[in-house]
Design a protein around this motif. Structure first.
Motif, mmCIF file in Angstrom:
data_model
loop_
_atom_site.group_PDB
_atom_site.id
_atom_site.type_symbol
_atom_site.label_atom_id
_atom_site.label_comp_id
_atom_site.label_asym_id
_atom_site.label_seq_id
_atom_site.Cartn_x
_atom_site.Cartn_y
_atom_site.Cartn_z
ATOM 1 N N UNK A 108 64.087 6.769 48.897
ATOM 2 C CA UNK A 108 63.859 5.690 47.934
ATOM 3 C C UNK A 108 62.370 5.396 47.778
ATOM 4 N N UNK A 109 61.649 5.409 48.875
ATOM 5 C CA UNK A 109 60.223 5.106 48.837
ATOM 6 C C UNK A 109 59.420 6.197 48.132
ATOM 7 N N UNK A 110 60.007 7.386 48.047
ATOM 8 C CA UNK A 110 59.316 8.503 47.403
ATOM 9 C C UNK A 110 59.966 8.912 46.077
ATOM 10 N N UNK A 111 60.754 7.984 45.520
ATOM 11 C CA UNK A 111 61.366 8.185 44.196
ATOM 12 C C UNK A 111 62.210 9.450 44.106
ATOM 13 N N UNK B 110 61.418 21.554 57.849
ATOM 14 C CA UNK B 110 60.975 22.917 58.115
ATOM 15 C C UNK B 110 59.564 23.142 57.562
ATOM 16 N N UNK B 111 58.928 24.204 58.009
ATOM 17 C CA UNK B 111 57.533 24.469 57.655
ATOM 18 C C UNK B 111 57.315 24.604 56.152
ATOM 19 N N UNK B 112 58.316 25.096 55.424
ATOM 20 C CA UNK B 112 58.145 25.317 53.977
ATOM 21 C C UNK B 112 58.196 24.024 53.163
ATOM 22 N N UNK B 113 58.550 22.927 53.806
ATOM 23 C CA UNK B 113 58.601 21.637 53.114
ATOM 24 C C UNK B 113 57.187 21.228 52.699
ATOM 25 N N UNK B 114 57.005 20.980 51.400
ATOM 26 C CA UNK B 114 55.673 20.621 50.892
ATOM 27 C C UNK B 114 55.564 19.140 50.533
ATOM 28 N N UNK B 115 56.684 18.512 50.211
ATOM 29 C CA UNK B 115 56.656 17.107 49.833
ATOM 30 C C UNK B 115 58.044 16.597 49.514
ATOM 31 N N UNK C 30 56.705 16.983 61.658
ATOM 32 C CA UNK C 30 56.987 15.575 61.400
ATOM 33 C C UNK C 30 56.517 15.225 59.996
ATOM 34 N N UNK C 31 57.418 14.659 59.205
ATOM 35 C CA UNK C 31 57.094 14.270 57.830
ATOM 36 C C UNK C 31 56.723 12.786 57.769
ATOM 37 N N UNK C 32 57.511 11.946 58.442
ATOM 38 C CA UNK C 32 57.238 10.502 58.434
ATOM 39 C C UNK C 32 57.889 9.858 59.640
ATOM 40 N N UNK C 33 57.131 9.071 60.369
ATOM 41 C CA UNK C 33 57.696 8.298 61.471
ATOM 42 C C UNK C 33 58.616 7.221 60.903
#
Length: 336
Positions: free
Chosen positions: A155-158, A123-128, A204-207
């Motif tokens: 996992x890749x983003x801890x 969603x749009x409010x997602x910052x990270x 889109x956050x990550x392909x």
């Protein structure tokens, strides 16, 4: 007494006609035999590729009655295969590898879509990534492709998976609706939602191809037992699939028309065109030759061990049968 030349010629023609008739009758008899049931994922914006072996008449030309029952995900399709309800299914390689590690009789016989298209959206409010701690991520069944991509991203983003709430919410459209309704902060769905997500406040956050670049999107999976019992049918099936994919890539408008018809997608929806462009990418899209890249399977196994899906590595070649593909390639008339 020597037979006149014209009589000999008539006899040759007659013999040829008999042989042709017998061959035709054999093909018809074969087509009327046992159907080949190939499980496919519920139709989305690339549905034309799924069904072209049937809609293009390639399965019939191979003398095979091909049926294409739909499944919500490849985990359910795998269960149907092992229960004898299918002859094969299409799905991610990870599901087959995990099953083989548990001594299930599964064989990958070809992989047509070379890179995963399921991707992380939010969603749009997602910052990270850290925003997912304590939040809900909508996934599919455990060990299905969306689940694998989602947990790899964490996992890749801890971000410990134990700190994220996972909700199994059915198919891609249902998970997309979960974002729209605020039920989930993030999800893993097909990249096909990118064109419409922009107008819905979904980003889109990550392909998936960035999260797991060697993750094969779709492979054809069957069993060793079935290959022993119906080897010729397996070759016919795979040859028809290869010809169908090849034809679909070369006939864009027909593939788009069939996709809209099957998936019920309206004319103004840009997703079928978007997914055709994804499929046509030579490096990451559909390869009609259906290769089985062992390096990608080995890599995937390593990821599964790291993620805890497998306790230890095993000889991944035991989940592969390349002989069927070699024969199907020759029969389909495609280069190696």
């Amino acid at each position: 007494m020597r037979m006149p030349g014209i009589c000999r010629l008539q006899l040759v023609w007659a013999s040829a006609a008999v042989i042709a008739g017998l061959a035709s009758a054999a093909a018809c008899a074969h087509a009327q035999g046992q159907p080949w049931r190939h499980g496919v994922i519920e139709p989305k914006s690339d549905a034309g590729f799924q069904v072209m072996a049937v809609r293009g008449g390639f399965a019939a030309k191979q003398g095979l009655k091909l049926e294409l029952p739909y499944f919500q995900n490849d985990v359910i399709a795998l269960r149907a295969l092992l229960a004898g309800e299918l002859e094969s299914y299409e799905g991610g390689a990870a599901t087959a590898i995990i099953a083989a590690a548990r001594n299930a009789d599964v064989k990958i016989i070809g992989c047509h879509w070379q890179t995963v298209v399921h991707s992380v959206f939010a969603r749009a409010e997602f910052k990270g990534p850290q925003d997912l701690k304590g939040a809900t991520m909508a996934i599919s069944a455990p060990n299905a492709t969306p689940d694998m991509i989602g947990k790899a991203y964490l996992a890749q983003n801890d971000v410990p998976a134990s700190e994220v709430k996972f909700a199994s919410l059915g198919n891609d459209p249902e998970r997309y609706k979960a974002l729209l309704g605020g039920i989930a902060l993030a999800t893993v769905i097909s990249i096909e939602f990118l064109p419409i997500g922009k107008t819905d406040g979904i980003k889109l956050v990550a392909r998936g191809s960035e999260v797991m670049p060697k993750y094969l999107r779709l492979c054809a999976v069957t069993t060793g037992k079935l290959l022993d019992a119906r080897r010729e049918d397996a070759v016919r099936f795979l040859a028809a699939q290869m010809q169908g994919y090849n034809y679909a890539l070369a006939n864009r408008e027909e593939e788009l028309r069939i996709t809209r018809e099957i998936a019920g997608i309206k004319a103004g929806d840009p997703r079928p065109e978007f997914m055709f462009a994804e499929a046509a990418r030579a490096d990451t899209g559909i390869d009609p030759r259906m290769p089985i890249p062992m390096d990608k399977l080995e890599w995937l196994q390593q990821q599964l061990v790291k993620a805890g899906n497998l306790s230890q590595p095993f000889d991944v070649s035991r989940v592969v049968n390349g002989d069927i593909r070699a024969q199907a390639l020759a029969r389909a008339g495609l280069p190696r």
